[in-house]
Design an enzyme around this catalytic site. Structure first.
Site, short mmCIF file in Angstrom:
data_model
loop_
_atom_site.label_atom_id
_atom_site.label_comp_id
_atom_site.label_asym_id
_atom_site.label_seq_id
_atom_site.Cartn_x
_atom_site.Cartn_y
_atom_site.Cartn_z
CB SER A 118 -0.84 0.06 1.27
OG SER A 118 -1.59 -1.10 1.41
CG ASN A 189 -3.30 4.28 0.31
OD1 ASN A 189 -4.45 4.30 0.72
ND2 ASN A 189 -2.66 3.15 0.07
N1 LIG Z 1 -5.89 -4.94 3.85
C1 LIG Z 1 -6.09 -4.06 2.91
O1 LIG Z 1 -7.18 -3.42 2.82
C2 LIG Z 1 -5.04 -3.80 1.86
C3 LIG Z 1 -5.40 -3.15 0.68
C4 LIG Z 1 -4.44 -2.98 -0.33
C5 LIG Z 1 -3.14 -3.45 -0.14
N2 LIG Z 1 -2.79 -4.08 1.05
C6 LIG Z 1 -1.42 -4.58 1.19
O2 LIG Z 1 -1.44 -5.99 0.99
C7 LIG Z 1 -0.41 -6.61 1.76
C8 LIG Z 1 -1.03 -7.68 2.65
O3 LIG Z 1 -1.95 -7.07 3.52
P1 LIG Z 1 -3.08 -7.91 4.29
O4 LIG Z 1 -4.05 -6.92 4.80
O5 LIG Z 1 -3.54 -9.05 3.42
O6 LIG Z 1 -2.20 -8.50 5.50
P2 LIG Z 1 -2.55 -9.71 6.48
O7 LIG Z 1 -1.90 -9.40 7.77
O8 LIG Z 1 -4.02 -10.03 6.44
O9 LIG Z 1 -1.79 -10.97 5.81
C9 LIG Z 1 -0.41 -11.03 5.65
C10 LIG Z 1 0.02 -12.50 5.54
O10 LIG Z 1 1.39 -12.52 5.18
C11 LIG Z 1 1.99 -13.63 5.83
N3 LIG Z 1 3.44 -13.45 5.84
C12 LIG Z 1 4.20 -12.61 6.62
N4 LIG Z 1 5.51 -12.74 6.32
C13 LIG Z 1 5.58 -13.65 5.30
C14 LIG Z 1 6.65 -14.22 4.56
N5 LIG Z 1 7.92 -13.86 4.78
N6 LIG Z 1 6.36 -15.15 3.62
C15 LIG Z 1 5.09 -15.53 3.40
N7 LIG Z 1 4.02 -15.03 4.07
C16 LIG Z 1 4.27 -14.12 5.01
C17 LIG Z 1 1.34 -13.64 7.20
O11 LIG Z 1 1.47 -14.93 7.82
C18 LIG Z 1 -0.12 -13.29 6.85
O12 LIG Z 1 -0.90 -14.45 6.61
C19 LIG Z 1 0.29 -5.48 2.50
O13 LIG Z 1 1.42 -5.09 1.77
C20 LIG Z 1 -0.76 -4.38 2.53
O14 LIG Z 1 -0.21 -3.08 2.60
C21 LIG Z 1 -3.72 -4.27 2.03
#
Ligand SMILES: NC(=O)c1ccc[n+]([C@@H]2O[C@H](COP(=O)([O-])OP(=O)(O)OC[C@H]3O[C@@H](n4cnc5c(N)ncnc54)[C@H](O)[C@@H]3O)[C@@H](O)[C@H]2O)c1
Length: 295
Positions: A118, A189
């Site tokens: 993000s 953002n």
């Molecule tokens: N949640 C949102 O609304 C949103 C929207 C757009 C973008 N994003 C981006 O998407 C990405 C993920 O966000 P999210 O909300 O799904 O997070 P989340 O916390 O729901 O999930 C993250 C996952 O990554 C896993 N993880 C951590 N380190 C890891 C590694 N080294 N190898 C493999 N897996 C690993 C964790 O175990 C977890 O299951 C982030 O970069 C976030 O900024 C989020």
């Protein structure tokens, strides 16, 4: 492109895996946490069942899509055949830089490495690899199967060819890609977070209450959700960290996070996921109730 590896099976990873599998791609879903993988597969099944009951997906297509998703806890095994990697692991710069260093070693030389970050610089991520021309941002929106936008972010060294392949691939998922350059907050953002921050300042300065602020923006600007409810939904900690990226990246005081936001995050009131932010959330209830702290 046929084989897609999705890294991280949380909120975004499960949605991204869902969409690629639905549109016929072979998906390797990778997470360090086995429980998170199991939860993601259950969520994908449930969300596809909803599409079947709405008549937007057939039962056969659902079963075929689910059979195209394989899960892995081992990164090397998961990315071995990938033509494209979509990294959607936790938003933490050291996790992402380490992952991209490893991906550069483990993936085929032609594999495109994309990230769903993000707020972290695509240029910085690309610079830890020997293929910065093949590193790109693929910023899906939450919930991925529903939201049409993919913000496609070109790092400083991303090639034209990789950009157009990523745009084309997004269209194959029936998404609408928009190409933007890599500066703090990209476009989505950079515009959204100052609006949310201003809504929090408006509350902090006593100009109006929570429901009043959200109602003005819903009814006056036709936003589907008010900015304070949206901040709770995104996560107040996530909003704060993106504002800090904008503040540090541009060095402009207009992006300084509101002290109320900082206090709420420090106190652990991070929005819907913690049960309380500007609103209070009761499991099973859809009613929107203002947090008693603001009454
Ligand atoms: N949640 C949102 O609304 C949103 C929207 C757009 C973008 N994003 C981006 O998407 C990405 C993920 O966000 P999210 O909300 O799904 O997070 P989340 O916390 O729901 O999930 C993250 C996952 O990554 C896993 N993880 C951590 N380190 C890891 C590694 N080294 N190898 C493999 N897996 C690993 C964790 O175990 C977890 O299951 C982030 O970069 C976030 O900024 C989020």
């Amino acid at each position: 492109m046929k084989n897609i590896a999705v890294i991280g099976s949380g909120t975004m990873g499960n949605g991204i895996a869902h969409v690629f599998a639905q549109y016929g791609y072979e998906v390797a879903l990778i997470d360090i946490n086995q429980q998170s993988l199991e939860k993601a597969l259950a969520t994908i099944g449930k969300n596809m069942d909803r599409q079947v009951s709405k008549g937007t997906l057939s039962e056969d297509d659902k079963n075929a899509a689910i059979s195209r998703i394989k899960s892995f806890t081992n990164l090397a095994e998961g990315v071995a055949n990938a033509d494209l990697v979509v990294e959607a692991a936790t938003e933490n710069i050291s996790i992402k830089l380490e992952l991209f260093r490893q991906l550069d070693e483990l993936c085929k030389p032609e594999t495109i490495l994309s990230t769903n970050t993000s707020s972290i610089s695509i240029t910085k991520i690309g610079a830890v690899t020997k293929r910065p021309d093949k590193v790109i941002g693929m910023h899906f929106m939450n919930p991925v199967p529903v939201m049409k936008l993919v913000e496609v972010i070109r790092g400083y060294a991303t090639s034209d060819e990789v950009t157009s392949l990523t745009m084309e691939l997004s269209r194959k998922l029936e998404k609408v890609p928009v190409e933007v350059n890599d500066y703090p907050g990209f476009v989505a953002n950079r515009i959204l977070m100052p609006m949310i921050n201003e809504a929090i300042y408006t509350l902090y300065e006593g100009v109006a209450g929570i429901e009043e602020i959200d109602t003005v923006m819903k009814l006056g600007m036709a936003h589907p959700m008010g900015p304070l409810q949206l901040a709770d939904f995104i996560g107040l900690d996530v909003c704060l960290s993106i504002l800090r990226v904008l503040h540090d990246g541009f060095g402009n005081p207009k992006y300084a996070p509101c002290p109320l936001l900082v206090n709420m995050v420090e106190a652990g009131y991070k929005g819907a996921k913690t049960g309380e932010g500007f609103y209070k959330y009761t499991p099973g209830s859809k009613e929107l109730v203002v947090s008693p702290r603001f009454k």
